[in-house]
Design an enzyme around this catalytic site. Structure first.
Site, PDB file in Angstrom:
ATOM      1  N   GLU A  12      -4.007 -18.320 -43.464  1.00 54.61           N
ATOM      2  CA  GLU A  12      -3.774 -19.754 -43.311  1.00 54.61           C
ATOM      3  C   GLU A  12      -2.896 -20.103 -42.117  1.00 54.61           C
ATOM      4  O   GLU A  12      -2.817 -21.275 -41.740  1.00 54.61           O
ATOM      5  CB  GLU A  12      -3.158 -20.309 -44.598  1.00 54.61           C
ATOM      6  CG  GLU A  12      -4.094 -20.220 -45.793  1.00 54.61           C
ATOM      7  CD  GLU A  12      -3.443 -20.633 -47.093  1.00 54.61           C
ATOM      8  OE1 GLU A  12      -4.183 -21.033 -48.005  1.00 54.61           O
ATOM      9  OE2 GLU A  12      -2.197 -20.551 -47.211  1.00 54.61           O
ATOM     10  N   MET A  68      -7.167 -21.493 -60.368  1.00 55.72           N
ATOM     11  CA  MET A  68      -7.935 -22.267 -61.342  1.00 55.72           C
ATOM     12  C   MET A  68      -9.402 -21.848 -61.384  1.00 55.72           C
ATOM     13  O   MET A  68     -10.292 -22.544 -60.881  1.00 55.72           O
ATOM     14  CB  MET A  68      -7.805 -23.760 -61.034  1.00 55.72           C
ATOM     15  CG  MET A  68      -6.380 -24.275 -61.106  1.00 55.72           C
ATOM     16  SD  MET A  68      -5.620 -23.989 -62.719  1.00 55.72           S
ATOM     17  CE  MET A  68      -6.645 -25.044 -63.732  1.00 55.72           C
ATOM     18  N   GLU A  75       1.315 -24.219 -53.971  1.00 58.02           N
ATOM     19  CA  GLU A  75       2.591 -24.372 -53.266  1.00 58.02           C
ATOM     20  C   GLU A  75       3.032 -25.814 -53.010  1.00 58.02           C
ATOM     21  O   GLU A  75       4.227 -26.083 -52.875  1.00 58.02           O
ATOM     22  CB  GLU A  75       2.554 -23.655 -51.899  1.00 58.02           C
ATOM     23  CG  GLU A  75       2.371 -22.166 -51.953  1.00 58.02           C
ATOM     24  CD  GLU A  75       0.925 -21.755 -52.046  1.00 58.02           C
ATOM     25  OE1 GLU A  75       0.662 -20.680 -52.608  1.00 58.02           O
ATOM     26  OE2 GLU A  75       0.031 -22.519 -51.586  1.00 58.02           O
ATOM     27  N   ASP A 113     -12.849 -23.558 -52.381  1.00 56.38           N
ATOM     28  CA  ASP A 113     -13.612 -23.410 -53.618  1.00 56.38           C
ATOM     29  C   ASP A 113     -13.568 -24.728 -54.379  1.00 56.38           C
ATOM     30  O   ASP A 113     -12.780 -25.613 -54.055  1.00 56.38           O
ATOM     31  CB  ASP A 113     -13.042 -22.277 -54.485  1.00 56.38           C
ATOM     32  CG  ASP A 113     -11.566 -22.481 -54.791  1.00 56.38           C
ATOM     33  OD1 ASP A 113     -11.274 -23.034 -55.859  1.00 56.38           O
ATOM     34  OD2 ASP A 113     -10.715 -22.092 -53.971  1.00 56.38           O
TER      35      ASP A 113
END
EC number: 3.2.2.9
Length: 231
Positions: A12, A153, A175, A198
């Site tokens: 990232e 999740m 975060e 996702d």
């Protein structure tokens, strides 16, 4: 202007780090801070580590040691809203914890005692991000609520439970609420800009592995546009 950009994982932050001029990196308490120049700004790029504790600790170090004027949290997220697809970008209007429950003491679900129920992103930063998104033709960019918890999740039952708590939720990740809470306490303006790797509950683990790099590229490109427009 001194701007901090926070991402949790190497994937990232790598692309943005490569764009920094005169970059210098140091590690504090296991957190990687890279200082450099981009789009006329002094940028502090933080690789925070995954999860709320890592995010809160590293953001506190960031604000104490480097004293940025504004904070942007970037990276990947899981889409929650029915209109979203992998690769889309979500700009936070508000950030909440989805795994905090002190409702027995009359707090709202997700509210940390002593804190507001949610943390509002800086309106000027949100407006600037909206302005930048108008130029996006191939990527859907939306704004809305983002929620944070220390769980990935992938379980449809957990996803359904959180949907029941937050009807207007657009994305979840691990975060942003910690970053937002620390910024709130330090009174530093922030915004969260996340690209979707996702769709929560729909084979999320498979999608995440396949599309993390795509999400990182989309979010980084968007961050650069925001920095270029930021005055």
């Amino acid at each position: 202007m001194r701007i901090a950009v926070i991402g949790a994982m190497e994937e990232e932050v790598r692309i943005l780090r490569d764009k920094l001029e005169q970059a210098e990196t140091e590690t504090v308490a296991g957190c990687e801070f890279t200082k450099g120049l981009l789009a006329g700004h002094e940028v502090i790029l933080l690789k925070s580590g995954i999860g709320k504790v890592n995010a809160a600790m590293s953001t506190t170090i960031l604000l104490e040691k480097y004293k940025p004027e504004k904070v942007i949290n970037t990276g990947s997220a899981g889409g929650f809203h029915h209109s979203l697809n992998v690769g889309d970008v979500v700009i936070s209007t508000e950030v909440r914890h989805h795994d905090v429950d002190v409702t027995a003491f009359n707090y709202e679900y997700g509210q940390v005692p002593g804190m507001p129920p949610g943390f509002k992103a800086d309106e000027a930063l949100v407006a600037l991000a909206e302005k930048c998104m108008q130029a996006e033709e191939n990527i859907q960019v939306v704004k809305g609520m983002i929620a944070t918890g220390d769980s990935f999740m992938s379980d449809p039952n957990r996803v359904a439970a959180i949907r029941d708590k937050f009807e207007d939720l657009y994305a979840v990740e691990m975060e942003a609420a910690a970053v937002a809470q620390v910024c709130h306490q330090y009174e530093v303006p922030f915004v969260i800009i996340r690209a979707l790797s996702d769709i929560a509950g729909k084979e999320s683990n498979v999608s995440f592995d396949q599309f993390l790099d795509q999400a990182a590229l989309h979010s980084t490109n968007f961050i650069v546009k925001v920095l270029e427009e930021l005055k």
